[in-house]
Scaffold this active site. Structure first.
Site, short mmCIF file in Angstrom:
data_model
loop_
_atom_site.label_atom_id
_atom_site.label_comp_id
_atom_site.label_asym_id
_atom_site.label_seq_id
_atom_site.Cartn_x
_atom_site.Cartn_y
_atom_site.Cartn_z
N GLN A 229 85.25 -2.70 -36.97
CA GLN A 229 84.76 -2.79 -38.33
C GLN A 229 84.71 -4.23 -38.80
OE1 GLN A 229 87.74 0.68 -39.26
NE2 GLN A 229 86.69 0.19 -41.16
N PHE B 82 87.17 4.70 -39.58
CA PHE B 82 88.01 5.18 -40.69
C PHE B 82 89.13 4.21 -41.05
CE2 PHE B 82 86.66 8.81 -37.97
CZ PHE B 82 85.60 9.23 -38.76
N GLU C 187 89.66 -1.72 -38.08
CA GLU C 187 89.55 -2.89 -38.94
C GLU C 187 90.35 -4.04 -38.33
OE1 GLU C 187 90.09 -2.14 -43.10
OE2 GLU C 187 90.22 -4.26 -43.58
N ARG D 131 97.13 -1.75 -52.99
CA ARG D 131 96.22 -0.68 -53.43
C ARG D 131 97.01 0.56 -53.83
NH1 ARG D 131 90.69 0.55 -53.85
NH2 ARG D 131 90.31 -1.64 -53.41
N ARG E 193 91.03 4.92 -44.37
CA ARG E 193 90.24 5.43 -45.50
C ARG E 193 91.12 5.80 -46.71
NH1 ARG E 193 85.71 9.96 -44.06
NH2 ARG E 193 84.11 9.32 -45.54
N ALA F 290 87.01 -0.94 -47.63
CA ALA F 290 87.13 -0.84 -49.09
C ALA F 290 85.92 -0.16 -49.70
CB ALA F 290 87.36 -2.23 -49.72
N GLU G 9 85.53 6.07 -49.55
CA GLU G 9 86.93 6.47 -49.61
C GLU G 9 87.29 7.44 -50.74
OE1 GLU G 9 89.50 2.69 -48.39
OE2 GLU G 9 87.74 2.18 -49.55
#
Lengths: 155, 777
Positions: free
Chosen positions: B197, B228, B232, B310, B342, B511, B724
């Protein structure tokens, strides 16, 4: 290494491989047919599904020693122009997200429709319940499967 | 015909049904290509006493074995730079790579692996959040968000509720495992195909660990078979290992994890342990709230601090908290480094307060929906988040009004009560929860993107961005935006493979914001191309017209690009084909390529003063009804209704697929996906034989997905991000289970862990049937 004649997508190949080599790797590594996917290697996820004499099997669980004189269909051979009624139904419902599990799903449905041309939604669920789609595209898979059955996917 | 807002098919749809779509391992091998694998630590924590590779190196077909000594650097990490790629003297998690093995074939890899002589001394590991807290094993820095005086507010409150919300992790279970192929080039350069990703991060880490400049490394990503969040940061490890082999041997090198290795060795969604202390009124309004969040970060920081940020900024979810304190601490354990998944901490934060809503309802013997409405963010007042962001264009009150009406909530709640009063075999539960998900990376500088748009002589167009396609349809949306901006047919636009050669310094596709950022950059490039082509078109049109447009022309003169034509709106009868204008521009030496840029406006935030971390919020409400077998604990979702505010959808088909899929994936985390470990930290559920992700039978029997029409003027085309947020709507299923249990819990608040598996549910029912004191969690 043993040699065996294997028919794949209507074409006869004489293949030399280790008897213990799974059909999945015969297809992918020896024949360069990469439409059939490795997912889990345990026969559980369904990504590697192909048709053996018309019936869906898991190619990661099928050894080369068991393939002699059998006829296989992979996603590449489902139709010449990508226009099999199941493929068309998949496009009409825009099913695929990442796409990785879809060849297996489509071939499993082909196998079902061959034995039962007009399955119920419950029968479709039962046939596809051994496959996983991590994107969660199941509602569209179900819709596309019903559409495919109506439009002659069993022929 | 407008191309935006239409169900343009996914741009890989056809390849996906014919087998033509290529994933990394589908790329044909080149001559001399090597297979790469790695020996990983079998222990969560161990000292390497000795390592002897002599026998393994001599094995037939082995091209090389490599350790940390072969790397230029061994330390990396997206935030803290604390991660060791190849273990040196100590292994800090089970699955950590120690030796990279390169060989001609799989058999040689196996033989080499078996021939490695390694002596490991097992050390005491830290495997849980509790153990980490006991040992004060934390990552820097603990964080806090605070407003008002929550302790005083709780002390004054009519009711006080205390508890702990715990969730397990979740394996990403992308069907395409981690994979990369590295090709050596001239003068030390490398070209790498990676299922990632974040091509830029892969490029940066390869360059750093192998002693190259970033400009010597090109990373390409065509598509991923699911990601998902799991690709990343964690896609970096395989890409570096393949690159190391390519660098050392001068041969192409391919690595593809087995499913089992992938599940053992890669990090997952973060387990959290969230303690809460809530003061509230007799009508259920929260007057004070203290949340203390602990996450299991694993052995290295990876993205854990950002995930915690987050979680903390989503602990309010849809509810206004006047006096609130949210503290967050990331625990350092000996688990694989937990990572993006996610929702990125949002689900753990939001589920905690949705759990609180359910518990307040239990205490007050009220309908949980009334409690949620009493606390919901409002329009003119009660509209500022704990971190200081004013909630603009808030549709939560509307969503909380419309969905109950649409799904017949009140009547069905009566039905559930009646059913539970009479059924001896089953219990039902019903819950309506909400989501408010902040869009933008919490880290401000990541909110940028660039795009390259090239117009060719025949009028066809290529667009390249840093967005990576993992099935979410970002390429389709970008294609639509470019076609719309240039006024051409969508078939004329091709989205190219993501490559660091075309787009530099890109942010991860993460994100939920890849379409916002990269779409914004593509639109910027197109606008400037149109600007340069406009005078060319005007000139041809005015020469052709012979005279300036008549004064009585109703429309002001303006060059318009639409439906494959270019014309003056004052004289729409005279149309030029887009490719005619392209050809003329080329001959006039007007540049037909452009690089666009986008930086999210308005966002600004820090831990000290708070602010506006998010450009906007994607919102929704969801209602789920479940039926539980009292004797087996088996749970079935009878019906789910989802209603969202996703702005103006660029592609309703793609967005509906995202909402549906995210919800089902969230259900998996909350109900069936059970990561079981041995006491020494060995993952037992490391294949689909023991790890249960949702299948077609798990989809709610009735499943209604809808959204309201609501423009979002701050984002491209008025759209909102959708990747998400809907995952958090599956919390309605978990809350419905909790609601069902409240009918058998003898008046106590029913406790429930995540995931609420059949086993977990049955244990709770059994415990209540025996009249046992409730467990603490």
């Amino acid at each position: 290494m043993p040699q065996r004649p294997v028919t794949i997508n209507g074409k006869r190949h004489v293949i030399e491989a280790d008897d213990a080599m799974p059909l999945l790797w015969v297809l992918r590594d020896l024949l360069g047919m990469t439409g059939t996917k490795y997912g889990c290697g345990a026969g559980v996820c369904g990504s590697c599904t192909v048709l053996e004499n018309g019936r869906a099997i898991r190619s990661c669980q099928t050894n080369f020693s068991d393939t002699g004189d059998k006829s296989y269909t992979t996603i590449e051979g489902l139709s010449a122009a990508g226009d099999h009624p199941i493929q068309k139904a998949w496009l009409a419902e825009d099913v695929a997200q990442c796409g990785y599990c879809q060849p297996g799903m489509i071939l499993e449905l082909r196998s079902l429709l061959r034995s039962k041309a007009s399955p119920s939604s419950a029968e479709i669920d039962a046939a596809l319940s051994d496959h996983v789609c991590r994107c969660g595209s199941y509602p569209r898979i179900r819709k596309a499967a019903l559409l495919a059955a109506k439009s002659g996917g069993g022929r | 015909m407008p191309v935006l807002g239409r169900n343009v098919p996914h741009d890989s749809a056809r390849g996906h049904v014919t087998g033509e779509s290529l994933y990394v391992d589908d790329i044909a091998p080149v001559a001399g290509e090597l297979l790469v694998d790695f020996l990983w630590s079998p222990f969560a924590h161990a000292r390497i006493r000795s390592l002897d590779l002599t026998k393994a190196r001599a094995a037939d077909g082995v091209a090389g074995l490599f350790t940390f000594r072969d790397l230029h650097h061994n330390l990396f990490g997206p935030i803290l730079k604390d991660e060791i790629l190849l273990a040196e003297d100590v292994c800090t998690f089970r699955g950590q790579p120690i030796v990279v093995i390169a060989a001609e074939n799989a058999r040689a890899i196996r033989e080499a692996k078996n021939a490695i002589a390694i002596d490991l001394e097992e050390l005491a590991p830290i495997l849980t959040i509790d153990a980490a807290i006991a040992a004060s094993s934390f990552f820097p820095d603990p964080r806090m968000i605070r407003r008002g005086d929550p302790a005083a507010a709780i002390a004054r409150a009519e009711h006080v509720l205390e508890g702990v919300f715990e969730n397990q992790g979740q394996d990403h279970f992308y069907l395409e495992s981690q994979a990369a192929i590295a090709y050596p080039g001239e003068l030390g350069a490398l070209t790498v195909h990676s299922s990632t990703q974040n091509p830029t991060e892969v490029q940066e880490v390869i360059a750093h660990l192998l002693g190259l400049t970033m400009s010597q490394v090109v990373v390409l990503t065509k598509r991923m078979g699911g990601a998902f969040g799991g690709k990343e940061c964690q896609a970096t490890h395989p890409a570096v290992m393949a690159s190391l082999v390519a660098q050392k041997t001068g041969r192409a090198a391919r690595i593809v994890y087995s499913k089992d290795d992938d599940m053992h060795a890669t990090g997952k969604r973060h387990p959290f342990q969230n303690r809460y202390r809530i003061g509230f009124t007799r009508s259920g309004e929260i007057t004070g709230a203290i949340f203390e969040l602990y996450s299991d970060g694993g052995a290295y920081a990876d993205l854990s601090p950002a995930v915690m940020a987050r979680a903390m900024t989503h602990s309010d979810n849809a509810y206004f908290l006047s006096d609130v304190e949210i503290r967050g601490t990331v625990c350092r354990t000996n688990m694989p480094p937990n990572t993006a998944f996610r929702g990125f901490g949002g689900p753990q934060g939001a589920c905690t307060i949705e759990n609180v809503m359910q518990e307040i309802a239990s205490v007050l013997k009220r309908d949980a929906l009334e409690v949620r409405r009493a606390n919901c963010y409002q329009i003119a007042t009660r509209n500022v988040t704990p971190y200081g962001q004013l909630l603009e264009r808030n549709t939560l009150p509307r969503l909380f009004t419309e969905l109950p009406a649409r799904c017949d909530y009140a009547k069905r709640m009566d039905g559930v009560r009646e059913f539970n009063a009479t059924s001896k075999t089953h219990i039902r539960g019903l819950a309506l929860t909400a989501v408010k998900f902040g869009i933008s990376f919490n880290t401000k500088f990541l909110n940028q993107a660039n795009a390259l748009v090239n117009i060719y002589l025949d009028g066809s167009v290529q667009v390249s961005t840093g967005a990576t396609e993992m099935g979410q349809g970002v390429n389709t949306k970008i294609r639509q935006l470019v076609a719309d901006e240039l006024g051409i047919l969508i078939d004329r636009v091709h989205v190219m493979i993501t490559s660091t050669e075309k787009n530099n310094n890109t942010s991860a596709t993460a994100a939920s914001s890849a379409a916002d950022l990269n779409g914004g950059a593509a639109v910027d490039a197109c606008a400037r191309l149109r600007e340069r082509m406009t005078p060319v078109a005007r000139n041809i049109l005015s020469v052709a017209a012979g005279a300036p447009p008549a004064a009585e022309t109703p429309q002001k003169s303006e060059i318009v690009f639409a439906d494959g034509f270019v014309f003056d709106q004052a004289n729409p009868a005279k149309k030029l084909k887009f490719e005619e204008v392209v050809s003329a521009a080329y001959k006039l030496r007007v540049s037909l390529g452009e690089r666009g840029f986008y930086a999210t406006p308005r966002i600004d935030w820090n831990w000290t003063t708070g602010g506006h971390p998010f450009l906007y919020f994607t919102m929704g409400t969801a209602c789920s009804e479940v039926r539980i077998d009292r004797f087996t604990g088996e749970m079935k979702v009878l019906r789910s209704d989802l209603l969202m505010d996703i702005g103006r959808s660029i592609n309703p088909g793609v967005d509906r697929g995202q909402i549906t899929g995210a919800f089902i994936q969230g259900m998996g985390w909350l109900t069936t996906e059970d990561l079981r470990y041995t006491e020494s930290g060995e993952l037992l559920a490391h294949s689909p034989t023991t790890y249960k992700i949702p299948n077609i039978n798990d989809v709610p029997e009735i499943f209604n997905v809808d959204w309201i029409e609501h423009d979002n003027p701050v984002n491209v085309y008025g759209s909102k991000a959708v990747g998400e947020p809907p995952l958090l709507m599956a919390i309605s299923v978990w809350c419905a289970v909790k609601h069902a249990l409240s009918f058998v819990s003898n008046g106590d608040i029913p406790k429930l862990r995540v995931p609420a598996t059949t086993e977990e549910i049955l244990m709770r029912i059994t415990q209540y049937a025996r009249g046992e004191a409730q467990l603490t969690s």
